[in-house]
Scaffold this motif. Structure first.
Motif, PDB file in Angstrom:
ATOM      1  N   ARG A   1       0.839  -1.210   0.000  1.00  0.00           N
ATOM      2  CA  ARG A   1       0.000   0.000   0.000  1.00  0.00           C
ATOM      3  C   ARG A   1       0.871   1.257   0.000  1.00  0.00           C
ATOM      4  NH1 ARG A   1      -2.794  -3.042   3.954  1.00  0.00           N
ATOM      5  NH2 ARG A   1      -4.779  -3.899   3.177  1.00  0.00           N
ATOM      6  N   ASN A   2       1.933   1.240   0.788  1.00  0.00           N
ATOM      7  CA  ASN A   2       2.820   2.398   0.843  1.00  0.00           C
ATOM      8  C   ASN A   2       3.516   2.617  -0.492  1.00  0.00           C
ATOM      9  OD1 ASN A   2       4.034   4.600   2.106  1.00  0.00           O
ATOM     10  ND2 ASN A   2       5.793   3.383   2.774  1.00  0.00           N
ATOM     11  N   LEU A   3       3.933   1.529  -1.130  1.00  0.00           N
ATOM     12  CA  LEU A   3       4.549   1.652  -2.457  1.00  0.00           C
ATOM     13  C   LEU A   3       3.571   2.245  -3.464  1.00  0.00           C
ATOM     14  CD1 LEU A   3       6.596  -1.659  -2.781  1.00  0.00           C
ATOM     15  CD2 LEU A   3       7.507   0.662  -3.023  1.00  0.00           C
ATOM     16  N   ALA A   4       2.327   1.806  -3.405  1.00  0.00           N
ATOM     17  CA  ALA A   4       1.305   2.339  -4.311  1.00  0.00           C
ATOM     18  C   ALA A   4       1.130   3.837  -4.080  1.00  0.00           C
ATOM     19  CB  ALA A   4      -0.021   1.613  -4.095  1.00  0.00           C
ATOM     20  N   ARG A   5       1.124   4.246  -2.820  1.00  0.00           N
ATOM     21  CA  ARG A   5       0.968   5.669  -2.501  1.00  0.00           C
ATOM     22  C   ARG A   5       2.185   6.476  -2.980  1.00  0.00           C
ATOM     23  NH1 ARG A   5      -0.577   4.938   2.157  1.00  0.00           N
ATOM     24  NH2 ARG A   5      -2.783   5.492   2.037  1.00  0.00           N
ATOM     25  N   VAL A   6       3.385   5.923  -2.766  1.00  0.00           N
ATOM     26  CA  VAL A   6       4.613   6.605  -3.210  1.00  0.00           C
ATOM     27  C   VAL A   6       4.606   6.782  -4.729  1.00  0.00           C
ATOM     28  CG1 VAL A   6       7.108   6.313  -3.472  1.00  0.00           C
ATOM     29  CG2 VAL A   6       6.035   5.924  -1.249  1.00  0.00           C
ATOM     30  N   MET A   7       4.218   5.735  -5.467  1.00  0.00           N
ATOM     31  CA  MET A   7       4.226   5.822  -6.925  1.00  0.00           C
ATOM     32  C   MET A   7       3.139   6.761  -7.429  1.00  0.00           C
ATOM     33  SD  MET A   7       6.843   4.241  -7.913  1.00  0.00           S
ATOM     34  CE  MET A   7       6.492   4.482  -9.659  1.00  0.00           C
TER      35      MET A   7
ATOM     36  N   LEU B   1      -1.335  -3.995  -5.268  1.00  0.00           N
ATOM     37  CA  LEU B   1      -0.574  -2.825  -5.709  1.00  0.00           C
ATOM     38  C   LEU B   1      -1.357  -2.030  -6.748  1.00  0.00           C
ATOM     39  CD1 LEU B   1       2.174  -1.257  -5.799  1.00  0.00           C
ATOM     40  CD2 LEU B   1       2.785  -2.767  -7.714  1.00  0.00           C
ATOM     41  N   LEU B   2      -1.888  -2.709  -7.751  1.00  0.00           N
ATOM     42  CA  LEU B   2      -2.625  -2.009  -8.804  1.00  0.00           C
ATOM     43  C   LEU B   2      -3.935  -1.427  -8.278  1.00  0.00           C
ATOM     44  CD1 LEU B   2      -2.029  -4.348 -11.870  1.00  0.00           C
ATOM     45  CD2 LEU B   2      -1.082  -2.072 -11.490  1.00  0.00           C
ATOM     46  N   ASP B   3      -4.625  -2.175  -7.437  1.00  0.00           N
ATOM     47  CA  ASP B   3      -5.881  -1.668  -6.859  1.00  0.00           C
ATOM     48  C   ASP B   3      -5.640  -0.378  -6.090  1.00  0.00           C
ATOM     49  OD1 ASP B   3      -7.335  -3.773  -7.884  1.00  0.00           O
ATOM     50  OD2 ASP B   3      -7.369  -4.917  -6.003  1.00  0.00           O
ATOM     51  N   ARG B   4      -4.617  -0.388  -5.221  1.00  0.00           N
ATOM     52  CA  ARG B   4      -4.368   0.787  -4.388  1.00  0.00           C
ATOM     53  C   ARG B   4      -3.777   1.935  -5.218  1.00  0.00           C
ATOM     54  NH1 ARG B   4      -6.834  -2.180  -1.748  1.00  0.00           N
ATOM     55  NH2 ARG B   4      -8.343  -0.907  -2.875  1.00  0.00           N
ATOM     56  N   TYR B   5      -2.942   1.606  -6.201  1.00  0.00           N
ATOM     57  CA  TYR B   5      -2.410   2.668  -7.059  1.00  0.00           C
ATOM     58  C   TYR B   5      -3.544   3.373  -7.796  1.00  0.00           C
ATOM     59  CZ  TYR B   5      -0.310   5.097 -10.962  1.00  0.00           C
ATOM     60  OH  TYR B   5       0.019   6.073 -11.883  1.00  0.00           O
ATOM     61  N   MET B   6      -4.475   2.602  -8.341  1.00  0.00           N
ATOM     62  CA  MET B   6      -5.587   3.202  -9.071  1.00  0.00           C
ATOM     63  C   MET B   6      -6.468   4.021  -8.132  1.00  0.00           C
ATOM     64  SD  MET B   6      -6.372  -0.007 -11.639  1.00  0.00           S
ATOM     65  CE  MET B   6      -7.739   0.762 -12.498  1.00  0.00           C
ATOM     66  N   GLU B   7      -6.598   3.566  -6.890  1.00  0.00           N
ATOM     67  CA  GLU B   7      -7.358   4.335  -5.906  1.00  0.00           C
ATOM     68  C   GLU B   7      -6.648   5.648  -5.570  1.00  0.00           C
ATOM     69  OE1 GLU B   7      -8.427   4.067  -1.130  1.00  0.00           O
ATOM     70  OE2 GLU B   7      -7.915   2.229  -2.219  1.00  0.00           O
ATOM     71  N   PHE B   8      -5.350   5.577  -5.259  1.00  0.00           N
ATOM     72  CA  PHE B   8      -4.616   6.769  -4.835  1.00  0.00           C
ATOM     73  C   PHE B   8      -4.407   7.770  -5.971  1.00  0.00           C
ATOM     74  CE2 PHE B   8      -2.481   3.715  -1.651  1.00  0.00           C
ATOM     75  CZ  PHE B   8      -3.494   3.928  -0.732  1.00  0.00           C
ATOM     76  N   SER B   9      -4.357   7.274  -7.200  1.00  0.00           N
ATOM     77  CA  SER B   9      -4.153   8.164  -8.343  1.00  0.00           C
ATOM     78  C   SER B   9      -5.458   8.559  -9.015  1.00  0.00           C
ATOM     79  CB  SER B   9      -3.232   7.490  -9.373  1.00  0.00           C
ATOM     80  OG  SER B   9      -3.821   6.299  -9.867  1.00  0.00           O
ATOM     81  N   GLY B  10      -6.593   8.007  -8.541  1.00  0.00           N
ATOM     82  CA  GLY B  10      -7.883   8.313  -9.147  1.00  0.00           C
ATOM     83  C   GLY B  10      -7.971   7.852 -10.587  1.00  0.00           C
ATOM     84  N   ASP B  11      -7.422   6.678 -10.863  1.00  0.00           N
ATOM     85  CA  ASP B  11      -7.345   6.170 -12.235  1.00  0.00           C
ATOM     86  C   ASP B  11      -8.454   5.148 -12.484  1.00  0.00           C
ATOM     87  OD1 ASP B  11      -6.719   5.142 -14.698  1.00  0.00           O
ATOM     88  OD2 ASP B  11      -4.607   4.789 -14.253  1.00  0.00           O
ATOM     89  N   PRO B  12      -9.411   5.445 -13.379  1.00  0.00           N
ATOM     90  CA  PRO B  12     -10.511   4.508 -13.659  1.00  0.00           C
ATOM     91  C   PRO B  12     -10.228   3.575 -14.826  1.00  0.00           C
ATOM     92  CG  PRO B  12     -10.964   6.603 -14.711  1.00  0.00           C
ATOM     93  CD  PRO B  12      -9.579   6.722 -14.101  1.00  0.00           C
ATOM     94  N   ALA B  13      -8.990   3.197 -15.025  1.00  0.00           N
ATOM     95  CA  ALA B  13      -8.616   2.397 -16.195  1.00  0.00           C
ATOM     96  C   ALA B  13      -9.424   1.109 -16.280  1.00  0.00           C
ATOM     97  CB  ALA B  13      -7.128   2.064 -16.143  1.00  0.00           C
ATOM     98  N   PRO B  14      -9.804   0.688 -17.488  1.00  0.00           N
ATOM     99  CA  PRO B  14     -10.538  -0.576 -17.636  1.00  0.00           C
ATOM    100  C   PRO B  14      -9.643  -1.766 -17.355  1.00  0.00           C
ATOM    101  CG  PRO B  14      -9.960   0.303 -19.785  1.00  0.00           C
ATOM    102  CD  PRO B  14      -9.574   1.354 -18.783  1.00  0.00           C
ATOM    103  N   ALA B  15     -10.267  -2.865 -16.971  1.00  0.00           N
ATOM    104  CA  ALA B  15      -9.510  -4.076 -16.650  1.00  0.00           C
ATOM    105  C   ALA B  15      -8.670  -4.537 -17.830  1.00  0.00           C
ATOM    106  CB  ALA B  15     -10.468  -5.184 -16.214  1.00  0.00           C
TER     107      ALA B  15
END
Length: 473
Positions: free
Chosen positions: A99-105, A237-251
């Motif tokens: 989770r921390n890595l996702a937030r950092v990225m 990692l991808l779930d939290r990255y998309m959450e923290f970056s507000g990214d609605p990318a399709p699967a």
């Protein structure tokens, strides 16, 4: 000493010294000392973005004659026991670390450089050229290192996804998703320290290869975690990255980038094999399996779910969408939307009368197919919930699939007449206006649908979904 296909790292006391090999692989050329010096200085500057305390500078190497003959990146030596790949292999609890890595990225990408030159490297055509360059470099290894059929399937799936998705990549550019990123995010190069992760070794030798979609950047590490036997950490990692970056990318895009990064490592493993490291052949095959798996999962699909009233098609369509992350377009809802009516408002009428006359029906199917085409071009798998009685309308939907390079999967829901009659009699609060009388009329006016997979829907929702998923796979 640790060695890669382009360099070697010497661990000496509290320091690490990184040497560039004088190699030329086409995508990089380190044969000239001046180039290696320039790249060393660039590596220090770029990596200080994510690991400012780790990169100390560049040292010159002098020969016996006192002349400079090479250069070394000088770094603080990281504790081996805190390497992310080591922690993964040891089975350490890492959810908080990930989770921390996702937030950092996400924060890194938010601040990263953007611009037209960077965005130009992430168009559909640019991404396709990267794939094709890797295909060309790996092709000599077909039949020796790689199974030729697997390699061919990877090429076919990647090309098919890209052929129909130009709008998706344009949308990613227009929404600011393309950044000057890390470019080579691997678990071996991340150290989990008490004061936060130290993320080392970004891609420094080619600015264009570092100009990537942020999701693509993080997908590299997610893919690597999967290769290490921890796919759940990659998904987190991808779930939290998309959450923290507000990214609605399709699967589909997520799977595509995971596959792309796996194939990059296929290429690297093949190059290591060519340099004499025979164990790299097995690694190349492992990465190829990851690539083909995600390309299959990321295939964009147009799923037609049809059948008579009360056959369970809307229930099945919703269940499929929930399971695979697809978008449902329901004809009953769109029909009333086009008429300016709330979906819950009754529009009951005689057979093919009122809101259900041929003109309204034609307009409804045209709209559902138009919306489906737009979503498919953006990488979304779409489930179309309608009766699909007309062969012409099914053919038109098939043309949408062909145009968007999406796989058409027709599903026909069927239940015994006694079951559907009981369902219609007990129905309350449905947006469908079908009655038992209309259902009987519709049953006499259905064009044959020989290419559809029949799903028996008289049992539980779980049973119907299991059948449908088998056809999807």
């Amino acid at each position: 000493m640790h060695e890669t296909h382009i360099g070697a790292v010497f661990l000496v006391g509290d320091y690490a010294y990184k040497l560039k090999k004088p190699v030329d692989f086409g995508f990089l050329d380190f044969t000239r000392r001046e180039v290696r010096e320039q790249v060393c200085h660039k590596e220090v500057a770029l990596n200080r973005r994510l690991a400012p305390d780790a990169y100390l500078g560049v040292a010159d190497v002098t020969g016996p004659d006192g002349e400079i003959c090479d250069h070394l990146v000088v770094m603080r030596r990281m504790p081996e026991e805190r390497r992310l790949s080591t922690l993964v292999r040891q089975g350490e609890p890492l959810d908080d670390v990930i989770r921390n890595l996702a937030r950092v990225m996400a924060r890194f990408h938010q601040r990263a450089e953007r611009g037209p030159a960077i965005s130009a490297q992430a168009t559909r055509d640019a991404v396709r050229e990267r794939w094709r360059a890797s295909f060309a470099q790996v092709r000599p290894f077909h039949g020796t290192v790689l199974d030729a059929d697997v390699a061919a399937e990877i090429e076919q799936h990647a090309e098919e996804f890209l052929a129909g998705r130009e709008a998706l990549f344009t949308h990613r550019i227009n929404t600011g998703r393309i950044v000057d990123g890390h470019g080579d995010l691997l678990a071996d190069d991340i150290f989990c320290l008490d004061h936060g992760p130290q993320i080392l070794d970004c891609l420094e030798f080619d600015d264009t290869l570092r100009a990537v979609d942020g999701l693509d950047d993080v997908a590299f590490l997610a893919m690597d975690l999967e290769r290490l036997g921890a796919p759940e950490l990659g998904e987190l990692l991808l779930d939290r990255y998309m959450e923290f970056s507000g990214d609605p990318a399709p699967a589909g895009l997520r799977h595509h980038y995971l596959a792309y990064r796996a194939f990059v490592r296929v290429k690297v493993a093949c190059l290591r094999y060519e340099q004499g490291e025979t164990s790299a052949a097995a690694l190349a095959r492992d990465y190829a399996r990851i690539a083909v798996r995600h390309l299959r999962l990321g295939e964009v699909k147009l799923i037609l779910v049809g059948g008579l009233p009360a056959s369970g098609k809307s229930t099945l369509a919703g269940a499929i969408a929930d399971r695979i992350g697809a978008t449902v377009l329901r004809s009953d809802r769109i029909r009333k939307e086009l008429a300016g009516m709330p979906a819950e408002q009754s529009a009951a009428a005689g057979y093919e009368q009122g809101l259900y006359d041929p003109a309204h029906t034609e307009r409804t199917y045209a709209e559902i197919q138009h919306r489906a085409g737009n979503l498919l071009e953006l990488g979304e798998t779409v489930v179309l919930d309608a009766s699909w009685r007309s062969a012409d309308r099914r053919a038109a939907a098939g043309e949408v699939g062909v145009r968007t390079h999406s796989r058409l999967i027709p599903l026909r829901c069927w239940a015994p007449e006694a079951t559907t009659a009981a369902r219609l009699a007990a129905r309350t609060g449905s947006i469908s206006d079908a009655t038992p009388v209309i259902a009987l009329r519709m049953a006499t006016d259905v064009h044959p649908w020989p290419d559809a997979h029949t799903v028996f829907t008289a049992g539980t929702e779980h049973d119907s979904l299991t059948q449908a998923l088998a056809y999807l796979q």
